[in-house]
Design a protein around this motif. Structure first.
Motif, PDB file in Angstrom:
ATOM      1  N   TRP A 159       0.821  -1.211   0.000  1.00 20.88           N
ATOM      2  CA  TRP A 159       0.000   0.000   0.000  1.00 20.88           C
ATOM      3  C   TRP A 159       0.856   1.264   0.000  1.00 20.88           C
ATOM      4  CZ3 TRP A 159      -4.485   1.473  -1.443  1.00 20.88           C
ATOM      5  CH2 TRP A 159      -5.169   2.549  -0.871  1.00 20.88           C
ATOM      6  N   TRP A 160       1.973   1.237   0.756  1.00 20.52           N
ATOM      7  CA  TRP A 160       2.876   2.381   0.837  1.00 20.52           C
ATOM      8  C   TRP A 160       4.271   2.001   0.355  1.00 20.52           C
ATOM      9  CZ3 TRP A 160       0.734   6.889   1.405  1.00 20.52           C
ATOM     10  CH2 TRP A 160      -0.404   7.048   2.187  1.00 20.52           C
ATOM     11  N   THR A 175       3.412   9.787   3.707  1.00 21.79           N
ATOM     12  CA  THR A 175       2.059   9.270   3.814  1.00 21.79           C
ATOM     13  C   THR A 175       1.077  10.400   4.113  1.00 21.79           C
ATOM     14  OG1 THR A 175       1.994   8.873   6.201  1.00 21.79           O
ATOM     15  CG2 THR A 175       3.079   7.205   4.846  1.00 21.79           C
ATOM     16  N   ASP A 176      -0.199  10.041   4.209  1.00 24.94           N
ATOM     17  CA  ASP A 176      -1.227  11.018   4.551  1.00 24.94           C
ATOM     18  C   ASP A 176      -1.703  10.857   5.994  1.00 24.94           C
ATOM     19  OD1 ASP A 176      -2.574   8.643   4.400  1.00 24.94           O
ATOM     20  OD2 ASP A 176      -3.861   9.203   2.727  1.00 24.94           O
ATOM     21  N   GLN A 191       2.235   6.867  -2.023  1.00 30.92           N
ATOM     22  CA  GLN A 191       1.115   5.960  -2.286  1.00 30.92           C
ATOM     23  C   GLN A 191       1.402   5.253  -3.603  1.00 30.92           C
ATOM     24  OE1 GLN A 191      -2.609   6.513  -0.498  1.00 30.92           O
ATOM     25  NE2 GLN A 191      -1.816   4.439  -0.587  1.00 30.92           N
ATOM     26  N   TRP A 192       1.490   3.923  -3.577  1.00 30.57           N
ATOM     27  CA  TRP A 192       1.915   3.187  -4.763  1.00 30.57           C
ATOM     28  C   TRP A 192       0.988   3.418  -5.959  1.00 30.57           C
ATOM     29  CZ3 TRP A 192       6.335   1.114  -6.066  1.00 30.57           C
ATOM     30  CH2 TRP A 192       7.209   0.637  -5.095  1.00 30.57           C
ATOM     31  N   GLY A 199       1.889  10.562  -6.689  1.00 33.58           N
ATOM     32  CA  GLY A 199       2.168   9.284  -6.046  1.00 33.58           C
ATOM     33  C   GLY A 199       3.243   8.528  -6.796  1.00 33.58           C
ATOM     34  N   ARG A 213      -7.570  -0.322  -1.863  1.00 32.77           N
ATOM     35  CA  ARG A 213      -8.522   0.739  -2.156  1.00 32.77           C
ATOM     36  C   ARG A 213      -9.860   0.203  -2.664  1.00 32.77           C
ATOM     37  NH1 ARG A 213      -5.026   0.635  -6.466  1.00 32.77           N
ATOM     38  NH2 ARG A 213      -5.812   0.899  -8.590  1.00 32.77           N
TER      39      ARG A 213
END
Length: 379
Positions: A159-160, A175-176, A191-192, A199, A213
């Motif tokens: 995910w990251w 990240t967020d 974000q991949w 991203g 997602r």
């Protein structure tokens, strides 16, 4: 599994690499150590007790061109073995009991030696495998493209994007997360799946077939609370993955549900968007990078759901920003696909698969696990 053992926070886990990779086993078990360090609060809570990528990290500004920005945490800290005890320990014990010798590596091992999987036939990922570096991912993709196989008995995979820094003793990731007034910002450039430059521009679907997602997580994190005990509504049960299970799929009328009544559909899940055929079978629609050969073998619709993803209160499945134009509801989708080079990738699409296997809560889940291990170590 942990009866008679001291609490997880008082133990540490050591990962021992094989001196001669692949000699003892065709299976390489990759332990998700980057994810463990991302959540590590060094056994304490609060600003004075520790930091993670989610609480009180060191904040790196934009910096020089080519330098990572975002959050940073050290990997030179004790952390207990709560991640390992929850996911890896029951699964590794099951592998031992069932005669599957495996060799191990950490995420950092794979980051520093991306060619390592080439000594094996099958790469295993289990549990919660959220944080991946660029060399890690590229190495696994080359392995699969060359005919190697991968099995993701895990969820929230890739995910990251993470960057080992400080001579590979620390992790940086943009990240967020609302970790501090400075650190909560958009875009989150690591974000991949998000297109460049906002991203990384490399959807995780292209490797695993699925993405977090398109599914989501149970609000409340590790606490199951009133989370529904969902299972996978099955289809294509003539596939080799289901050999010997006797399970029925949607094509034959009322389908069986794999793992119903257990925690198989874990607190974090991945999915592919899909269209429903006339007979009710879900067909992956290829959105977001999911490869066209991806075959959905099971669907678990995550309901009730809510879209306010950053609301931390428990009580429903939370959905991250979804694939634009997706018609299917947020759902975990177990599936498999074979790449042009011959490598096959299986995804269980849930963090809790190794827990259900290790505790023997569903014999069919165990049989499917054996089928995946046996088939993908022969190819």
């Amino acid at each position: 599994v942990l009866a008679g053992r001291p609490p997880a926070r008082h133990r540490e886990c050591f990962i021992v690499r094989a001196a001669l990779p692949g000699r003892r086993s065709p299976i390489l078990y990759k332990v998700a150590t980057f994810t463990r360090h991302a959540y590590n609060l060094a056994g304490a809570s609060g600003r004075d007790g520790g930091s993670s990528l989610y609480q009180h990290p060191v904040y790196l500004g934009p910096g020089a061109p080519g330098k990572p920005r975002g959050h940073k945490v050290s990997m030179r800290r004790p952390a207990g073995d709560s991640h390992y005890s929850l996911w890896d320990l029951p699964f590794v014990a099951w592998l031992e009991r069932n005669g599957y010798p495996v060799e191990f590596c950490s995420d950092l091992d794979l980051h520093e030696d991306p060619a390592l999987p080439g000594a094996y036939r099958l790469l295993l990922s289990a549990g919660h495998d959220e944080y991946w570096s660029e060399p890690m991912r590229s190495g696994v993709e080359r392995f699969v493209a060359a005919g190697g196989n991968a099995a993701f008995f895990s969820g929230n995979v890739c995910w990251w994007r993470v960057h080992p820094v400080d001579a590979n003793t620390a992790l940086a990731c943009d990240t967020d997360h609302a970790a501090s007034a400075d650190a909560h910002h958009f875009p989150a450039t690591d974000q991949w799946w998000v297109p460049e430059p906002e991203g990384a521009g490399q959807p995780e679907n292209t490797l695993t077939g699925v993405s977090f997602r398109n599914a989501g997580e149970w609000a409340g994190w590790f606490e199951p609370g009133e989370r529904p005990h969902l299972g996978f509504r099955l289809q294509h049960t003539d596939h080799w993955v289901f050999a010997g299970t006797g399970l029925r799929g949607a094509e034959g009328g009322r389908p069986d549900v794999l793992g119903a009544g257990t925690d198989l559909v874990g607190y974090e899940c991945d999915g592919a968007t899909y269209q429903a055929a006339a007979n009710g079978v879900a067909i992956a629609d290829g959105r977001g990078g999911t490869p066209p050969p991806f075959v959905i073998l099971g669907v678990a619709v995550l309901a009730p759901r809510r879209e306010d993803y950053y609301d931390e209160s428990p009580g429903a499945w939370r959905c991250p920003p979804r694939e634009p134009g997706a018609a299917s509801p947020p759902a975990a989708t177990m599936g498999v696909h074979t790449m042009p080079g011959g490598g096959t990738v299986f995804t269980a699409a849930t963090t809790n698969w190794p827990v259900v296997v290790g505790t023997g809560a569903d014999p069919a889940v165990e049989r499917i696990t054996r089928n995946v291990l046996d088939t993908l170590t022969r190819r």
